[in-house]
Design an enzyme around this catalytic site. Structure first.
Site, mmCIF file in Angstrom:
data_model
loop_
_atom_site.group_PDB
_atom_site.id
_atom_site.type_symbol
_atom_site.label_atom_id
_atom_site.label_comp_id
_atom_site.label_asym_id
_atom_site.label_seq_id
_atom_site.Cartn_x
_atom_site.Cartn_y
_atom_site.Cartn_z
ATOM 1 N N GLN A 51 40.407 53.014 36.042
ATOM 2 C CA GLN A 51 39.408 51.953 36.143
ATOM 3 C C GLN A 51 38.704 51.813 34.795
ATOM 4 O O GLN A 51 38.119 52.778 34.289
ATOM 5 C CB GLN A 51 38.367 52.223 37.221
ATOM 6 C CG GLN A 51 37.461 51.006 37.418
ATOM 7 C CD GLN A 51 36.246 51.281 38.273
ATOM 8 O OE1 GLN A 51 35.363 52.018 37.867
ATOM 9 N NE2 GLN A 51 36.199 50.682 39.451
ATOM 10 N N TYR A 93 27.814 46.199 36.624
ATOM 11 C CA TYR A 93 28.190 46.491 35.241
ATOM 12 C C TYR A 93 28.597 45.203 34.518
ATOM 13 O O TYR A 93 28.409 44.114 35.047
ATOM 14 C CB TYR A 93 29.265 47.577 35.226
ATOM 15 C CG TYR A 93 28.742 48.854 35.846
ATOM 16 C CD1 TYR A 93 27.658 49.536 35.265
ATOM 17 C CD2 TYR A 93 29.244 49.354 37.044
ATOM 18 C CE1 TYR A 93 27.120 50.680 35.849
ATOM 19 C CE2 TYR A 93 28.723 50.500 37.630
ATOM 20 C CZ TYR A 93 27.662 51.149 37.034
ATOM 21 O OH TYR A 93 27.124 52.269 37.616
ATOM 22 N N ARG A 131 38.347 44.810 40.575
ATOM 23 C CA ARG A 131 37.422 45.184 41.648
ATOM 24 C C ARG A 131 36.196 44.277 41.616
ATOM 25 O O ARG A 131 35.624 44.034 40.542
ATOM 26 C CB ARG A 131 36.978 46.636 41.522
ATOM 27 C CG ARG A 131 36.268 47.127 42.798
ATOM 28 C CD ARG A 131 35.798 48.549 42.686
ATOM 29 N NE ARG A 131 35.652 49.150 44.019
ATOM 30 C CZ ARG A 131 34.867 50.162 44.306
ATOM 31 N NH1 ARG A 131 34.135 50.713 43.358
ATOM 32 N NH2 ARG A 131 34.804 50.648 45.521
#
Length: 356
Positions: free
Chosen positions: A99, A178, A225
């Site tokens: 990730q 984020y 994601r």
């Protein structure tokens, strides 16, 4: 009937089952240079029975780091260190994606040595733990056009580095407040240029990063994601359904390996996105009163998702797929040892066979 223990196609790969280890920051990397450790290799290898492992958030550049002892994929030393991890997982027959996570405004100079950057000069409410204790999150320096372009290049380079490190693919972290999520959100993206202003502008960064990574390593090795309407890290998303429908429509033509949907405040939106998304779906279901349990396997049985991801139970049950098949028992996680430290609360959780 399809079950969670059946094989499934994920991009160019065939996963042994439909149980995914979700990405979880554990802060066990070498804090001096962001390299993965032998202990991390043991940790991930213990969990190779998952259909797919998605690693903890891994920074694509030094500027992308916000937390202590998190790993990177932007130096030769980091690539070499990750090779031990991926080799150990592959020896156990597992698949593992890295990730890639740029934290954006969620950081502090006392922790990283650099001032955080963001989409707009809007500080997140709250504090972050640093080596000198908790600190208020500062107002980020807004990325200019050159900074945005450089960040996209960093993500593509990190994707190539991931393949060199032995990973099977990468996941873009576009969730949890984020950097990519900050571009999507209406309270963090106040830009009036082509990277903001409306839905098309706000989804642009995520789409261009995903496209750049797909060009770098192949779309069938790239996942994304998302977590629509997730307030974590002081995020507000007005009109989030319009935003994410537009995002899915823009990502669909890329032919990505999967979409990883993390439910939070609007689980009723999931079947709408499921119908809109053309490729493989991984679902991390909303569990406001606890953690994802064995009942979530029914989401695969019903066709609500192709795979289901587990976080907390993978911390404390290294052989989670075996335990799910057996109906338990499940060891509860010790959250006091979730972040940082040694092997305790990390690689010392017993397998099912060891508990009998």
């Amino acid at each position: 009937m399809t079950t969670a223990f059946d094989q499934v196609t994920v991009g160019r790969y065939t996963a042994r089952n439909r149980i995914v280890m979700a990405p979880m920051t554990r802060s066990r990397a070498n804090g001096l240079d962001g390299t993965a450790t032998d202990l991390m290799a043991t940790y991930y290898a213990q969990r190779a029975g998952a259909g797919l492992i998605i690693t903890e958030g891994t920074q694509p550049s030094a500027l992308g780091q916000g937390y202590a002892d998190t790993p990177g994929l932007h130096t030769p030393e980091q690539i070499a260190a990750w090779q031990k991890v991926t080799a150990a997982v592959h020896e156990g027959g597992g698949l593992i994606f890295a990730q890639l996570m740029h934290v954006g405004r969620i950081g502090h100079p006392d922790q990283t040595g650099h001032h955080p950057v963001g989409v707009s000069p809007v500080a997140a409410a709250g504090t972050i733990h640093t080596k000198d204790g908790p600190r208020e999150l500062p107002t980020p320096l807004p990325l200019d056009e050159d900074g945005i372009r450089a960040t996209i290049v960093d993500f593509a380079a990190a994707a190539r580095n991931a393949i060199e490190a032995g990973f099977d693919g990468v996941e873009l972290h576009g969730a949890n407040g984020y950097l990519a999520h900050q571009f999507l959100a209406t309270n963090t993206n106040l830009r009036e240029d082509g990277w903001g202003g409306d839905v098309a502008g706000r989804i642009r960064f995520t789409v261009e990063v995903a496209s750049a990574m797909a060009d770098a390593i192949g779309a069938d090795r790239v996942g994304v994601r998302i977590s629509p309407a997730n307030p974590y890290n002081d995020i507000v998303e007005e009109g989030h359904r319009d935003t994410y429908l537009a995002l899915v429509d823009a990502l669909n033509p890329l032919g990505l390996a999967y979409l990883h949907l993390s439910e939070t405040t609007d689980p009723e939106f999931t079947p709408i996105l499921r119908a809109r998304w053309r490729s493989t779906l991984i679902l991390n279901p909303a569990t406001p009163d606890g953690y994802t349990g064995p009942d979530a396997l029914g989401l695969v049985d019903s066709g609500a998702t192709d795979l289901v991801s587990y976080a907390a139970l993978f911390i404390s049950n290294p052989d989670l797929p075996e335990r799910l098949r057996a109906g338990g028992p499940f060891t509860p996680p010790d959250y006091s040892k979730a972040f940082g430290g040694d092997h305790t609360g990390y690689t010392d959780y017993p397998t099912l066979a060891e508990t009998r």
